[in-house]
Design an enzyme around this catalytic site. Structure first.
Site, PDB file in Angstrom:
ATOM      1  CG  ASP A 138      29.773  37.234  44.029  1.00  0.00           C
ATOM      2  OD1 ASP A 138      29.867  38.574  43.849  1.00  0.00           O
ATOM      3  OD2 ASP A 138      30.065  36.501  43.284  1.00  0.00           O
ATOM      4  CE  LYS A 154      28.049  36.296  40.411  1.00  0.00           C
ATOM      5  NZ  LYS A 154      28.804  36.600  39.245  1.00  0.00           N
TER       6      LYS A 154
HETATM    7  P1  ATP Z   1      31.920  33.803  41.662  1.00  0.00           P
HETATM    8  O1  ATP Z   1      30.799  33.886  40.491  1.00  0.00           O
HETATM    9  O2  ATP Z   1      31.431  34.272  42.832  1.00  0.00           O
HETATM   10  O3  ATP Z   1      33.519  34.263  41.202  1.00  0.00           O
HETATM   11  P2  ATP Z   1      32.144  30.775  40.745  1.00  0.00           P
HETATM   12  O4  ATP Z   1      30.673  30.502  40.627  1.00  0.00           O
HETATM   13  O5  ATP Z   1      32.840  31.273  39.541  1.00  0.00           O
HETATM   14  O6  ATP Z   1      32.255  32.178  41.779  1.00  0.00           O
HETATM   15  P3  ATP Z   1      32.218  28.820  42.858  1.00  0.00           P
HETATM   16  O7  ATP Z   1      31.293  27.651  42.392  1.00  0.00           O
HETATM   17  O8  ATP Z   1      31.660  29.814  43.835  1.00  0.00           O
HETATM   18  O9  ATP Z   1      32.600  29.888  41.540  1.00  0.00           O
HETATM   19  O10 ATP Z   1      33.463  28.320  43.225  1.00  0.00           O
HETATM   20  C1  ATP Z   1      34.858  28.878  43.059  1.00  0.00           C
HETATM   21  C2  ATP Z   1      35.783  28.159  43.712  1.00  0.00           C
HETATM   22  O11 ATP Z   1      35.527  28.174  45.023  1.00  0.00           O
HETATM   23  C3  ATP Z   1      35.743  26.347  43.384  1.00  0.00           C
HETATM   24  O12 ATP Z   1      36.510  26.030  42.429  1.00  0.00           O
HETATM   25  C4  ATP Z   1      36.166  25.906  44.741  1.00  0.00           C
HETATM   26  O13 ATP Z   1      37.674  25.609  44.645  1.00  0.00           O
HETATM   27  C5  ATP Z   1      35.895  26.976  45.696  1.00  0.00           C
HETATM   28  N1  ATP Z   1      34.790  26.620  46.511  1.00  0.00           N
HETATM   29  C6  ATP Z   1      34.740  26.940  48.099  1.00  0.00           C
HETATM   30  N2  ATP Z   1      33.611  26.527  48.679  1.00  0.00           N
HETATM   31  C7  ATP Z   1      32.721  26.195  47.595  1.00  0.00           C
HETATM   32  C8  ATP Z   1      31.512  25.929  47.616  1.00  0.00           C
HETATM   33  N3  ATP Z   1      30.603  25.583  48.634  1.00  0.00           N
HETATM   34  N4  ATP Z   1      30.938  25.296  46.327  1.00  0.00           N
HETATM   35  C9  ATP Z   1      31.740  25.643  45.113  1.00  0.00           C
HETATM   36  N5  ATP Z   1      33.041  25.831  45.189  1.00  0.00           N
HETATM   37  C10 ATP Z   1      33.650  26.183  46.364  1.00  0.00           C
END
Ligand code: ATP
Length: 326
Positions: free
Chosen positions: A154, A24
């Site tokens: 999300d 997203k």
């Molecule tokens: P958001 O945009 O929802 O804030 P994001 O895209 O910045 O999230 P994600 O890739 O969802 O970040 O990951 C955030 C943290 O969540 C990672 O650093 C990791 O430690 C943890 N995590 C837990 N499960 C997962 C997963 N399946 N994939 C990625 N990270 C995960």
């Protein structure tokens, strides 16, 4: 690729189900004050874009997870234990439905990790849809979204996809009419940003500069109007993110990336969610490809992803091992 010990035994018929879910971008992100439960009230407009996670759920002796990088995605930060959001999602659904069977989840990751594009939430959404199909639960989108909301704000959007206004923590969704496909170039950061740190910095800046009531200043209406009109120029003018200042204060590289993106031909640029990925809006898909070509020598091609939105939410792909035509 890393594989946990609970992978299905070789030779066993792998009756798995694969689902995919999108990344997203927040076209609008208005942040209210910190609530007593530690969360912030948000008014946001999500758009699902064509970077996808694929999750395959296969019956196994015990719960386990493996992760595979698609292209140049750096998956080193993804936990392979019970804290992984996809695994938590599968367990939550099993608990809710009274399922005692376990699954092995294999995740193919295309969405940048910790990039503000909800990759972990997409994994959870895809895991819910895949396990729901594997266990033949027919929970329905709303039932899965209710479980998803307990895992992360999300996750419900990862299930619904398309374009939607999110309120509450972002988990209460209402679809938005969109009459065009928009073209994006995403620029990955060279160093990370923690979401809680960005919210804390946002709070700190607000203490100094004062608060506005999220949703009260016409910015939401401007985004909705641009989406309804299918007008990328109007959408470019309407994009806004209250977390930009905080994200840029914590990661000085972002201001430079936004500036470089605009100079290279983007209509507008925005920090994606809490960052550190920068989303650049292009006038068309062809223009997005040109923008990426212009940016490649400046930021490095490995940091660029082109995508379009809106795209649908989490969906089952064809089951593993099903003969074609059956
Ligand atoms: P958001 O945009 O929802 O804030 P994001 O895209 O910045 O999230 P994600 O890739 O969802 O970040 O990951 C955030 C943290 O969540 C990672 O650093 C990791 O430690 C943890 N995590 C837990 N499960 C997962 C997963 N399946 N994939 C990625 N990270 C995960």
């Amino acid at each position: 690729m890393s594989v946990s010990p609970s992978a299905p035994s070789p030779g066993a018929p792998a009756a798995g189900v694969t689902a995919r879910a999108p990344a997203k971008v927040n076209l609008l992100l208005q942040v209210g004050p910190r609530r007593s439960d530690g969360f912030h009230d948000l008014v946001t407009v999500f758009q699902a874009v064509s970077l996808f996670e694929e999750v395959t759920a296969t019956p196994a002796e015990e719960f386990g997870i493996s992760v595979e990088a698609v292209g140049e995605t750096d998956v080193s930060g993804v936990p392979l234990d019970g804290s992984n959001l996809a695994l938590r999602a599968a367990r939550a659904l099993a608990r809710e439905a009274g399922i005692t069977d376990a699954v092995h989840l294999h995740v193919r990751k295309e969405i940048p990790v910790a990039g503000g594009m909800a990759g972990g939430s997409a994994d959870a959404a895809a895991a819910l849809v895949a396990c729901d199909a594997l266990w033949q639960l027919r929970s329905g989108l709303d039932g899965l979204a209710e479980i998803g909301a307990t895992l992360g704000s999300d996750v419900p959007f990862g299930l619904h996809g398309r374009t939607a206004v999110g309120t509450g923590r972002g988990e209460r969704l209402a679809p938005v009419l969109t009459t065009a496909t928009f073209a994006w170039v995403f620029v990955l950061a060279t160093s990370g940003l923690s979401t809680p740190a960005v919210f804390a910095e946002c709070d700190r800046l607000r203490e100094v500069e004062g608060w506005a009531d999220p949703g009260s200043d016409g910015r939401l209406e401007a985004v909705e109007l641009a989406l309804r009109g299918g007008d990328p120029q109007a959408l470019g003018r309407a994009l806004s993110n209250d977390m930009t200042q905080a994200a840029c204060a914590l990661n000085a590289e972002l201001l430079g990336t936004l500036d470089t993106g605009r100079r290279a031909g983007a209509i507008a640029g925005i920090v994606s969610g809490s960052g550190p990925t920068v989303a650049l809006l292009a006038p068309s898909e062809a223009a997005a490809r040109r923008l990426a070509q212009n940016l490649a020598p400046l930021v490095g091609a490995h940091r660029l992803r082109t995508a379009t939105g809106p795209v649908p939410g989490a969906r089952v792909l064809e089951p593993v091992g099903t003969p074609k035509g059956s």
